[in-house]
Design a protein around this motif. Sequence first.
Motif, PDB file in Angstrom:
ATOM      1  N   PHE A   9       0.855  -1.199   0.000  1.00 33.72           N
ATOM      2  CA  PHE A   9       0.000   0.000   0.000  1.00 33.72           C
ATOM      3  C   PHE A   9       0.885   1.243   0.000  1.00 33.72           C
ATOM      4  CE2 PHE A   9      -2.134   3.373   2.478  1.00 33.72           C
ATOM      5  CZ  PHE A   9      -3.270   3.555   1.698  1.00 33.72           C
ATOM      6  N   GLU A  11       0.588   5.413  -0.237  1.00 33.47           N
ATOM      7  CA  GLU A  11      -0.255   6.597  -0.296  1.00 33.47           C
ATOM      8  C   GLU A  11       0.230   7.491  -1.441  1.00 33.47           C
ATOM      9  OE1 GLU A  11      -1.249  10.087   2.718  1.00 33.47           O
ATOM     10  OE2 GLU A  11      -0.480   8.286   3.684  1.00 33.47           O
ATOM     11  N   LYS A  13       1.589  10.294  -2.375  1.00 33.17           N
ATOM     12  CA  LYS A  13       2.267  11.487  -1.859  1.00 33.17           C
ATOM     13  C   LYS A  13       3.641  11.491  -2.486  1.00 33.17           C
ATOM     14  CE  LYS A  13       0.721  12.601   2.793  1.00 33.17           C
ATOM     15  NZ  LYS A  13       0.961  12.153   4.154  1.00 33.17           N
ATOM     16  N   ALA A  37      -0.375   0.210  -9.578  1.00 34.13           N
ATOM     17  CA  ALA A  37      -1.765   0.504  -9.916  1.00 34.13           C
ATOM     18  C   ALA A  37      -2.177   1.637  -8.997  1.00 34.13           C
ATOM     19  CB  ALA A  37      -2.633  -0.716  -9.659  1.00 34.13           C
ATOM     20  N   ASP A  38      -2.804   2.668  -9.529  1.00 34.00           N
ATOM     21  CA  ASP A  38      -3.152   3.757  -8.624  1.00 34.00           C
ATOM     22  C   ASP A  38      -4.573   4.262  -8.792  1.00 34.00           C
ATOM     23  OD1 ASP A  38      -2.647   5.076 -11.025  1.00 34.00           O
ATOM     24  OD2 ASP A  38      -2.058   6.911  -9.968  1.00 34.00           O
ATOM     25  N   THR A  39      -5.070   4.844  -7.704  1.00 29.17           N
ATOM     26  CA  THR A  39      -6.388   5.466  -7.696  1.00 29.17           C
ATOM     27  C   THR A  39      -6.152   6.923  -7.300  1.00 29.17           C
ATOM     28  OG1 THR A  39      -6.791   5.168  -5.346  1.00 29.17           O
ATOM     29  CG2 THR A  39      -7.368   3.314  -6.762  1.00 29.17           C
ATOM     30  N   LYS A  40      -7.239   7.633  -7.046  1.00 27.35           N
ATOM     31  CA  LYS A  40      -7.137   9.049  -6.691  1.00 27.35           C
ATOM     32  C   LYS A  40      -6.220   9.278  -5.498  1.00 27.35           C
ATOM     33  CE  LYS A  40     -11.066  10.706  -5.221  1.00 27.35           C
ATOM     34  NZ  LYS A  40     -10.932  11.066  -3.815  1.00 27.35           N
ATOM     35  N   ASP A  41      -6.385   8.468  -4.442  1.00 27.55           N
ATOM     36  CA  ASP A  41      -5.568   8.762  -3.263  1.00 27.55           C
ATOM     37  C   ASP A  41      -4.544   7.727  -2.840  1.00 27.55           C
ATOM     38  OD1 ASP A  41      -8.600   9.569  -2.583  1.00 27.55           O
ATOM     39  OD2 ASP A  41      -8.189   7.667  -1.591  1.00 27.55           O
ATOM     40  N   PHE A  42      -4.596   6.559  -3.423  1.00 30.48           N
ATOM     41  CA  PHE A  42      -3.567   5.602  -3.028  1.00 30.48           C
ATOM     42  C   PHE A  42      -3.178   4.730  -4.209  1.00 30.48           C
ATOM     43  CE2 PHE A  42      -7.536   3.365  -2.429  1.00 30.48           C
ATOM     44  CZ  PHE A  42      -7.265   2.094  -2.912  1.00 30.48           C
ATOM     45  N   VAL A  44      -1.297   0.720  -5.299  1.00 28.47           N
ATOM     46  CA  VAL A  44      -0.826  -0.583  -4.853  1.00 28.47           C
ATOM     47  C   VAL A  44       0.394  -0.904  -5.722  1.00 28.47           C
ATOM     48  CG1 VAL A  44      -1.347  -3.036  -4.646  1.00 28.47           C
ATOM     49  CG2 VAL A  44      -3.114  -1.347  -4.105  1.00 28.47           C
TER      50      VAL A  44
END
Lengths: 140, 435
Positions: A9, A11, A13, A37-42, A44
């Motif tokens: 995981f 974040e 940043k 693989a990413d999303t808006k806030d985190f 993997v």
Amino acid sequence: MTVKQISIFVENKIGNLAEVTKVLSDAGVSLHAISLADTKDFGVLRVIVDDSYLAATTLKEQGYIFSITKVLAVAINDEPGGLYRILTLLEESKINLEYLYDINTRKSDYAYLIFKVGNVEEAIEVLTKNKVRLLCQEDL
Amino acid sequence: MGNYFQPEIECASQEQIRAWQDERLVKQVKHVYDNVQMYRERMDEMGLKPEDIKGREDLSKLPFTTKDDLRDQYPYGLLAMPLEDCVRIQSTSGTTGRRVVAFYTQHDIDLWEECCARAIVAVGGTKEDVVHVSYGYGLFTGGPGLNGGSHKLGSLTLPMSSGNTDRQIQFMTDLGSTILCCTPSYAAYLAESIIERGLRDQIHLKAGIFGAEAWTEEMRHDIEEKLGIKAYDIYGLTEISGPGVSFECEAQTGMHINEDHFIAEVINPITGEVLPDGEKGELVFTSITKEAFPLLRYRTRDICILSHEKCPCGRTHVKMTKPLGRSDDMLIVKGVNVFPSQIETVLLNKGYPANYQIIVTRVNNSDNLEVQVEMTPEMFSDSISEISGKEKELVGALKAMLGIYADVKLVAPKTIARSEGKAVRVIDKRNLYQA
């Protein structure tokens, strides 16, 4: 017939990805494959490493959240239609492919891809029956 | 001199106000002692009899009422009238998700609406005005309160409720709304939208009554300039009645408390000691005329200052400053009360550890609530869709608990700032309270 993938995981940043790779390299872990693989806030971060045990203990010590998943390292004939053939085999057996990314190995006769499938055992059976080569952790 | 809805009350002498308070408090204490078990038990424990309260000077002998009491007594514990005499409930969120339900007899509704009518007249409202109420209607007291006040005054009332900006603006232009009642953030949003659509010269607003959330002087000037109106503050809480417990007059230097219905005190929130005029402390109200849900010395948790200085508007009732802060951890987001403990409850119910942080921001005068939750091994999975699914579930549960949308953000473990070992739960970046 499977290899171990470590999913971490991360974040979203600035510097967080660099930080994980530093932690692993400081411990002497070498990466064979990496995918983010990413999303808006985190995100993997998925890695295949030479020493999963060392990587896991290091990550744990450093307080990272991660999980270990069994994935397939599939040899693909390096020619047109190589990947298509394998995807067709999976599709015919109704095995769900969740994602894939490539991996570098010392073996250069084939191209290798990491497959995350819904049903690992079934996929192994289908692929080996059809003479598709799968790598084990030791082959990397 | 301004306009008054009830000049004989609003401009009564200090002595007259005091006489009303003395008489009504004595009567109220007896009513409460006879009908509410919690107060009877508390007074008995203190060795206090209703006859010991002879007037306002004895007010500080009475026990306080807190939000926790309201929660513990839910739903009927504090009801002081037979249920068949009640005609309405209104409700607001409580500290642990259990709501506060306040009951009203027709008399209680009347006095509440009367207070709201005073507020509308104080901003220049008359029966010729078109009062556009864009507060939410329903359990929330905003809409029903101002709606009722406008009826009492005899103004044409537009029960718009909140949302549907296009329709709001259409009614404003087509029906010539002159007084707008809503939360200040919604007023600012409407102002922006009106300007964006180039309809600034087609609206006829002259004043606005904006409350239910904290706002700054900058925001006031911004709204006044954008809409070409005077913007007035109004204060109230469901526990005491709703909006109109106090309201601003043309002087715009604090809100007159309707002292013929509510006795205000300011106390030291730690010791409970009553503070004199001019000192900052927690605002406490005693409702002296309500029948169904009369509270003695209710601690609002709002920090403010009282002043009896003569007001140029001619009103004689005591003035309170805008709330300068809270003595508990309640936040008001989009006009809705939010307690960190509610968020904690949701997380624990869903099996997450309570490692969270609430970040409130205001972007373009609109509140945004973000809940950061520390990721745990149990929550984590290799599958993004699985994590997103859990995230969505959490958003849904928070919406159900809080009544408003909160953005959930999953963060790395141990990243939520801790000061001296204690986690900082709330970061409010809005800077709403001015010293």
